[in-house]
Scaffold this active site. Structure first.
Site, PDB file in Angstrom:
ATOM      1  N   GLU A   1     -10.791   0.404  -2.526  1.00 55.36           N
ATOM      2  CA  GLU A   1     -10.805   1.579  -1.664  1.00 55.36           C
ATOM      3  C   GLU A   1     -11.457   2.761  -2.371  1.00 55.36           C
ATOM      4  OE1 GLU A   1      -7.656   2.666   1.036  1.00 55.36           O
ATOM      5  OE2 GLU A   1      -6.397   1.079   0.190  1.00 55.36           O
ATOM      6  N   ARG A   2     -12.345   3.437  -1.673  1.00 56.78           N
ATOM      7  CA  ARG A   2     -12.945   4.647  -2.225  1.00 56.78           C
ATOM      8  C   ARG A   2     -11.832   5.669  -2.475  1.00 56.78           C
ATOM      9  NH1 ARG A   2     -15.353   8.124   2.899  1.00 56.78           N
ATOM     10  NH2 ARG A   2     -13.516   7.810   4.199  1.00 56.78           N
TER      11      ARG A   2
ATOM     12  N   CYS B   1      -6.007   6.148   7.683  1.00 56.28           N
ATOM     13  CA  CYS B   1      -5.350   5.138   6.859  1.00 56.28           C
ATOM     14  C   CYS B   1      -4.357   4.391   7.747  1.00 56.28           C
ATOM     15  CB  CYS B   1      -4.634   5.786   5.672  1.00 56.28           C
ATOM     16  SG  CYS B   1      -3.750   4.610   4.627  1.00 56.28           S
ATOM     17  N   GLY B   2      -4.657   3.128   8.040  1.00 59.70           N
ATOM     18  CA  GLY B   2      -3.819   2.362   8.954  1.00 59.70           C
ATOM     19  C   GLY B   2      -2.414   2.131   8.434  1.00 59.70           C
TER      20      GLY B   2
ATOM     21  N   ASN C   1     -13.061   5.339   9.537  1.00 60.31           N
ATOM     22  CA  ASN C   1     -13.555   5.512   8.171  1.00 60.31           C
ATOM     23  C   ASN C   1     -14.474   4.323   7.867  1.00 60.31           C
ATOM     24  OD1 ASN C   1     -11.571   3.547   8.010  1.00 60.31           O
ATOM     25  ND2 ASN C   1     -10.531   4.410   6.262  1.00 60.31           N
TER      26      ASN C   1
ATOM     27  N   ASN D   1       0.899  -1.157   0.000  1.00 62.87           N
ATOM     28  CA  ASN D   1       0.000   0.000   0.000  1.00 62.87           C
ATOM     29  C   ASN D   1       0.938   1.207   0.000  1.00 62.87           C
ATOM     30  OD1 ASN D   1      -2.793   0.851   2.247  1.00 62.87           O
ATOM     31  ND2 ASN D   1      -2.485   1.338   0.118  1.00 62.87           N
TER      32      ASN D   1
ATOM     33  N   CYS E   1      -4.893  -2.625   2.693  1.00 61.37           N
ATOM     34  CA  CYS E   1      -5.614  -1.545   3.375  1.00 61.37           C
ATOM     35  C   CYS E   1      -5.608  -1.863   4.857  1.00 61.37           C
ATOM     36  CB  CYS E   1      -7.040  -1.423   2.848  1.00 61.37           C
ATOM     37  SG  CYS E   1      -8.053  -0.200   3.732  1.00 61.37           S
ATOM     38  N   GLY E   2      -4.957  -1.024   5.652  1.00 61.02           N
ATOM     39  CA  GLY E   2      -4.806  -1.306   7.071  1.00 61.02           C
ATOM     40  C   GLY E   2      -6.110  -1.224   7.840  1.00 61.02           C
TER      41      GLY E   2
ATOM     42  N   ASN F   1      -6.406  10.637  -0.651  1.00 55.43           N
ATOM     43  CA  ASN F   1      -6.512   9.515  -1.587  1.00 55.43           C
ATOM     44  C   ASN F   1      -5.903   9.893  -2.929  1.00 55.43           C
ATOM     45  OD1 ASN F   1      -8.051   7.708   0.105  1.00 55.43           O
ATOM     46  ND2 ASN F   1      -9.814   9.044  -0.241  1.00 55.43           N
TER      47      ASN F   1
END
Length: 277
Positions: free
Chosen positions: A211-212, A81-82, A154, A11, A220-221, A72
């Site tokens: 992911e949006r 965002c992890g 989120n 990521n 994605c964390g 984003n």
């Protein structure tokens, strides 16, 4: 503009140091930077700015010196965002902008202050405990896949695949259709499949994510945290440790009574100067 490129389980992010919040960062500029052919390429931009110098972080300046201004790849904002937080922390440490006190480093985000712990190549971040709050459905290529809505700071929709449906075969080149009334600001959609038990976590889950604002990403964390919470719930448990394998690698998620810890590698791979034209 100086930059660093980093990733957490593939990521990937472009990191822009801007301690005093002097950059006029726009959605158009972010989208250009993240373009994989016309820019540097990335799933998002992490602007490194002092919390006191950013309007979204000023209220948290008493708890954390640094604010993660996350965008984003399409130029939209995200609350949290992890993986980005773990890469952000790696950058702070390697550039000397921060030193963890007693192994703990606070970072301000749009979802509040999160805390990081460092153990060699592994960085773990403590986030809010995922909240399962509704049943919904994602429509994908003629499939209607039931799932659970999860808030991790989120929004997420976690859809375990029914038996006989191959996770790797899903076409995620287009966004899944979701309930816009339930998710008025969009949602990250995770598709999961159960996997054989491994050391360090039970259950063990495979995950892909759309992911949006970024399309399909290799990891994605916060999505892994949402997936872990659903896997534990489906197993009749409220707490535990779950291993989540994503296309970019392996993450470990521990859900306890009060929070959720996301652990995995965070790597810086390049530095340089970005020329804006």
């Amino acid at each position: 503009m100086e930059f660093t490129k980093g990733h957490g389980t593939a990521n990937d992010f472009v990191i822009l140091p801007d301690p005093d919040g002097a950059f006029d960062l726009t959605p158009e500029l972010v989208a250009t930077i993240c373009d994989r052919r016309r820019g540097l390429g990335g799933d998002g931009v992490l602007r490194v700015v002092r919390a006191a110098k950013h309007p979204d972080g000023a209220a948290l300046a008493g708890e954390a010196e640094w604010f993660m201004d996350y965008w984003n790849s399409d130029g939209s904002f995200a609350e949290m965002c992890g993986n980005g937080t773990r890469v952000f922390v790696r950058y702070l440490l390697e550039t000397g902008l921060a030193v963890p006190g007693d192994g703990d480093l606070p970072v301000a985000t749009r979802a509040g202050v999160v805390h990081a712990r460092i153990d060699g190549d592994t960085i773990a971040v403590q986030m809010r405990r995922p909240r399962l709050y509704a049943a919904s459905t994602a429509a994908l290529g003629g499939l209607a896949l039931p799932g659970t809505a999860v808030d991790v700071g989120n929004p997420h929709l976690v859809c375990p695949l029914p038996a006989g449906l191959d996770l790797a075969a899903l076409d995620l080149t287009r966004a899944p259709h979701v309930d816009e009334d339930l998710f008025p600001h969009g949602v990250n959609v995770e598709f999961t499949a159960a996997a054989d038990a491994v050391d360090g976590g039970d259950p063990h889950v495979l995950m892909r994510v759309y992911e949006r604002g970024s399309a399909e990403t290799l990891s994605c964390g916060t999505g892994a945290c949402a997936v872990a919470a659903v896997a534990l719930h489906d197993a009749g448990r409220e707490t535990g440790t779950v291993v989540v394998d994503v296309p970019g690698g392996r993450l470990t998620v521990t859900v306890d009574e009060d929070s959720c810890w996301l652990s995995g590698p965070a790597v810086l791979v390049a530095t340089g100067t970005l020329t804006l034209t």
